[in-house]
Design an enzyme around this catalytic site. Structure first.
Site, PDB file in Angstrom:
ATOM      1  CG  HIS A  88      30.956  55.244 150.726  1.00 14.77           C
ATOM      2  ND1 HIS A  88      30.625  54.008 151.200  1.00 14.77           N
ATOM      3  CD2 HIS A  88      31.371  55.959 151.822  1.00 14.77           C
ATOM      4  CE1 HIS A  88      30.818  53.964 152.513  1.00 14.77           C
ATOM      5  NE2 HIS A  88      31.269  55.132 152.914  1.00 14.77           N
TER       6      HIS A  88
ATOM      7  CG  HIS B 262      33.565  45.935 149.001  1.00 13.63           C
ATOM      8  ND1 HIS B 262      34.533  45.978 149.967  1.00 13.63           N
ATOM      9  CD2 HIS B 262      32.507  46.633 149.492  1.00 13.63           C
ATOM     10  CE1 HIS B 262      34.079  46.659 151.001  1.00 13.63           C
ATOM     11  NE2 HIS B 262      32.859  47.083 150.739  1.00 13.63           N
TER      12      HIS B 262
ATOM     13  CG  ASP C  40      25.437  50.306 147.988  1.00 15.92           C
ATOM     14  OD1 ASP C  40      24.637  50.587 148.882  1.00 15.92           O
ATOM     15  OD2 ASP C  40      26.632  50.644 148.005  1.00 15.92           O
TER      16      ASP C  40
HETATM   17  N1  CMC Z   1      32.257  47.855 137.154  1.00 18.39           N
HETATM   18  C1  CMC Z   1      33.231  47.627 136.261  1.00 18.39           C
HETATM   19  N2  CMC Z   1      34.537  47.462 136.553  1.00 18.39           N
HETATM   20  C2  CMC Z   1      34.876  47.563 137.841  1.00 18.39           C
HETATM   21  C3  CMC Z   1      33.930  47.816 138.851  1.00 18.39           C
HETATM   22  C4  CMC Z   1      32.582  47.957 138.477  1.00 18.39           C
HETATM   23  N3  CMC Z   1      31.642  48.175 139.393  1.00 18.39           N
HETATM   24  N4  CMC Z   1      34.553  47.864 140.042  1.00 18.39           N
HETATM   25  C5  CMC Z   1      35.843  47.666 139.790  1.00 18.39           C
HETATM   26  N5  CMC Z   1      36.048  47.474 138.461  1.00 18.39           N
HETATM   27  C6  CMC Z   1      37.320  47.158 137.800  1.00 18.39           C
HETATM   28  C7  CMC Z   1      38.219  48.386 137.716  1.00 18.39           C
HETATM   29  O1  CMC Z   1      38.005  49.092 136.510  1.00 18.39           O
HETATM   30  C8  CMC Z   1      39.592  47.740 137.799  1.00 18.39           C
HETATM   31  O2  CMC Z   1      39.880  47.166 136.545  1.00 18.39           O
HETATM   32  P1  CMC Z   1      41.405  47.218 135.970  1.00 18.39           P
HETATM   33  O3  CMC Z   1      42.238  46.512 136.999  1.00 18.39           O
HETATM   34  O4  CMC Z   1      41.349  46.539 134.657  1.00 18.39           O
HETATM   35  O5  CMC Z   1      41.744  48.683 135.873  1.00 18.39           O
HETATM   36  C9  CMC Z   1      39.392  46.578 138.763  1.00 18.39           C
HETATM   37  O6  CMC Z   1      38.008  46.220 138.625  1.00 18.39           O
HETATM   38  C10 CMC Z   1      39.710  46.905 140.224  1.00 18.39           C
HETATM   39  O7  CMC Z   1      38.875  47.991 140.619  1.00 18.39           O
HETATM   40  P2  CMC Z   1      39.351  49.238 141.454  1.00 18.39           P
HETATM   41  O8  CMC Z   1      38.602  50.436 140.949  1.00 18.39           O
HETATM   42  O9  CMC Z   1      40.839  49.306 141.499  1.00 18.39           O
HETATM   43  O10 CMC Z   1      38.822  48.834 142.891  1.00 18.39           O
HETATM   44  P3  CMC Z   1      38.680  49.785 144.139  1.00 18.39           P
HETATM   45  O11 CMC Z   1      38.917  48.933 145.324  1.00 18.39           O
HETATM   46  O12 CMC Z   1      39.512  51.006 143.995  1.00 18.39           O
HETATM   47  O13 CMC Z   1      37.161  50.269 144.083  1.00 18.39           O
HETATM   48  C11 CMC Z   1      34.799  50.267 144.290  1.00 18.39           C
HETATM   49  C12 CMC Z   1      36.130  49.665 144.784  1.00 18.39           C
HETATM   50  C13 CMC Z   1      33.687  49.777 145.192  1.00 18.39           C
HETATM   51  C14 CMC Z   1      34.884  51.798 144.403  1.00 18.39           C
HETATM   52  C15 CMC Z   1      34.565  49.850 142.823  1.00 18.39           C
HETATM   53  O14 CMC Z   1      34.448  48.451 142.744  1.00 18.39           O
HETATM   54  C16 CMC Z   1      33.330  50.513 142.233  1.00 18.39           C
HETATM   55  O15 CMC Z   1      33.442  51.634 141.732  1.00 18.39           O
HETATM   56  N6  CMC Z   1      32.137  49.837 142.284  1.00 18.39           N
HETATM   57  C17 CMC Z   1      30.902  50.464 141.824  1.00 18.39           C
HETATM   58  C18 CMC Z   1      30.366  51.423 142.879  1.00 18.39           C
HETATM   59  C19 CMC Z   1      29.756  50.680 144.054  1.00 18.39           C
HETATM   60  O16 CMC Z   1      28.987  49.755 143.890  1.00 18.39           O
HETATM   61  N7  CMC Z   1      30.090  51.143 145.257  1.00 18.39           N
HETATM   62  C20 CMC Z   1      29.562  50.578 146.514  1.00 18.39           C
HETATM   63  C21 CMC Z   1      30.624  49.896 147.304  1.00 18.39           C
HETATM   64  S1  CMC Z   1      30.011  48.842 148.619  1.00 18.39           S
HETATM   65  C22 CMC Z   1      29.180  49.840 149.743  1.00 18.39           C
HETATM   66  C23 CMC Z   1      29.880  51.055 150.194  1.00 18.39           C
HETATM   67  O17 CMC Z   1      31.050  51.046 150.542  1.00 18.39           O
HETATM   68  O18 CMC Z   1      29.239  52.096 150.235  1.00 18.39           O
END
Ligand code: CMC
Length: 476
Positions: A302, A341, A397
């Site tokens: 986050h 996201h 971010d």
């Molecule tokens: N790098 C690599 N793969 C990713 C990433 C990433 N940053 N984000 C998602 N994926 C992949 C994930 O492994 C999954 O793949 P598969 O379907 O093959 O298993 C797919 O994309 C869907 O991801 P998810 O984890 O199910 O998505 P989510 O909605 O649960 O998570 C998230 C959203 C923001 C936590 C995630 O994208 C992430 O960890 N991003 C990196 C951390 C980040 O930048 N966070 C800031 C978010 S925006 C500002 C805020 O809210 O604070």
């Protein structure tokens, strides 16, 4: 109200094998959903309102998952709305973000963080006199109690500033007995005057605490707030004033940070805002609730992501290392921080604005060399099917940390810089929640999959080796 009909199931004589059919009575155009329980042939008509179905209506379906009740199973709230809100509207497919109906691009260009805070909290842009009163009240509440300052001074010299901020905000609860529902009664926050008082205190004091946390880390005396400056200017003043006479922060940097504050002020029910509503639903004071929300924000998935992005870019170091890094991401050895996201499946509109501001800040502070690595990393990721097929794009971010770094903020201040403006969003949700007639204490359900009833075994009768081994700490 769910209605229930038992359907007559007929065997389809013409079909091969044991095929059956039912004639489903339909009311085309009705605002209902028809659900057929194939186990019993029972047909349920579930009302639809505001494009949603009430999870409590599903109790009537009697799926017998738990004690005869039917529950909606949604780990991590992937598709569950928990309140009605008029604060923030996100269209993730099209990359649209609006606060109270105003596009984020327009607010970033024309408004100020203080004005946006008023808009978020009270629903409308302020008139001149409303703005004057609101701004004054907040700036009047920027001072800290001497005991709060002493408390902050007792942190270890290398304490992470976000940890200091979280703890100190929680400590504010003990300094405001007049705002404690345990002492003043649970209805105190129905009084708008008392609510507003806490809003002024929190919006006023959080930047001061943040600046003290920074000064603590760099081993400098804390600065007192300076009157006559704007909210964001005063924050930068408290951060950077080293005793110069008539010191004023660079106005262009003040403006850039103010725009970043606008962009970070609110984002509907993200992890930390949901935490704010969850904690607040117990009717605890807002200091404890904001401290909890700031803790949720701290995590690397986050608000801690901006710090993680900078550490990631520093590790990648040069453009040549990008292909190897992306291979590691695709092999799930690493994560591309600042990408992806839960809601946006398009370019995060905040990231677009931030990318633009980055270059404006570099003109004043000098170019941050890691920007070239970031731009190339984005380019290569957006050309790669792994990211394209999953709709993973830069989020807020990805570029913000580069601006903060160019402005001279240490990396561990990044989550703090996210927290300061988000306090306005958290408080807006707190107020909305307190006024929501439908709100009750938040209490989700679980699907219990553990042991059934079993008899207690005395310790002497338990077999060695049959229990789970707790890993011993190797460091002694
Ligand atoms: N790098 C690599 N793969 C990713 C990433 C990433 N940053 N984000 C998602 N994926 C992949 C994930 O492994 C999954 O793949 P598969 O379907 O093959 O298993 C797919 O994309 C869907 O991801 P998810 O984890 O199910 O998505 P989510 O909605 O649960 O998570 C998230 C959203 C923001 C936590 C995630 O994208 C992430 O960890 N991003 C990196 C951390 C980040 O930048 N966070 C800031 C978010 S925006 C500002 C805020 O809210 O604070």
């Amino acid at each position: 109200m769910v209605t229930k009909t038992r359907l007559k199931v007929e065997v389809d004589a013409k079909a091969d094998g044991a095929s059956s059919f039912v004639v489903v009575p339909t009311k085309l155009g009705a605002q209902t959903l028809t659900v057929l329980d194939n186990r019993t042939g029972t047909l349920y008509e579930v009302p639809i309102s505001d494009g949603t179905i009430r999870a409590t209506e599903f109790k009537a379906l009697n799926l017998q998952v738990h004690l005869g009740n039917s529950e909606v199973f949604d780990p991590a709230y992937l598709n569950t709305a928990v309140c009605r809100s008029t604060i923030c509207d996100i269209d993730g497919e099209n990359g649209v973000l609006r606060y109270r109906g105003y596009p984020i691009e327009e607010l970033a260009e024309k408004s100020s963080f203080m004005e946006v805070s008023y808009l978020l909290l009270y629903g409308e842009l302020p008139t001149k006199s409303q703005f004057f009163h609101f701004n004054n009240e907040i700036l009047r509440h920027t001072m800290l109690h001497i005991k709060i300052v002493e408390l902050m001074k007792s942190f270890n010299f290398d304490s992470h500033p976000q940890g200091m901020l979280i703890s100190t905000i929680a400590a504010l609860s003990t300094f405001n007995a007049d705002a404690n529902p345990a002492l003043q009664g649970q209805a105190i926050y129905q009084n708008p005057r008392i609510r507003n008082k806490q809003i002024f205190r929190l919006l006023g004091k959080v930047p001061t605490i943040a600046a003290c946390a920074y000064r603590h880390r760099i081993g400098r005396a804390y600065n007192e707030p300076k009157f006559g400056l704007s909210y964001t200017e005063n924050f930068l003043y408290m951060m950077d004033h080293m005793g110069e006479e008539d010191y004023r922060p660079n106005p262009k940097l003040v403006k850039a940070l103010d725009v970043l504050f606008i962009l970070h002020a609110e984002h509907e029910l993200n992890c930390s805002t949901a935490a704010m509503r969850h904690i607040g639903s117990s009717l605890v004071d807002p200091y404890c609730a904001i401290s909890g929300a700031a803790s949720a924000l701290y995590g690397p998935l986050h608000g801690g992501a901006n710090e993680a992005v900078l550490r990631m870019l520093a590790e990648i170091k040069t453009k040549d290392n990008i292909p190897g890094f992306l291979i590691d991401v695709k092999n799930r050895k690493k994560k591309l921080m600042g990408f992806g996201h839960r809601i946006y499946k398009n370019y995060d509109p905040r990231a677009k604005i931030i990318r633009q501001i980055a270059y404006e800040v570099f003109e004043i502070c000098g170019k941050e060399p890691l920007i070239d690595v970031a731009v190339e990393l984005e380019k290569q990721a957006l050309a790669d099917d792994y990211f394209v097929s999953r709709k993973l794009l830069p989020n807020v971010d990805f570029y913000s940390g580069l601006i903060y770094k160019a402005m001279g903020f240490p990396v561990d201040m990044f989550p703090v810089l996210f927290t300061i403006p988000r306090v306005a969003g958290w408080l807006s949700h707190w107020v909305e929640m307190l006024q929501d007639k439908e709100n009750k204490i938040w209490r989700p359900r679980q699907v219990y999959v553990g042991e059934g009833k079993r008899a207690y075994v005395p310790i002497d009768a338990r077999k060695e080796g049959s229990n789970i081994k707790i890993q011993e700490s190797t460091e002694r």
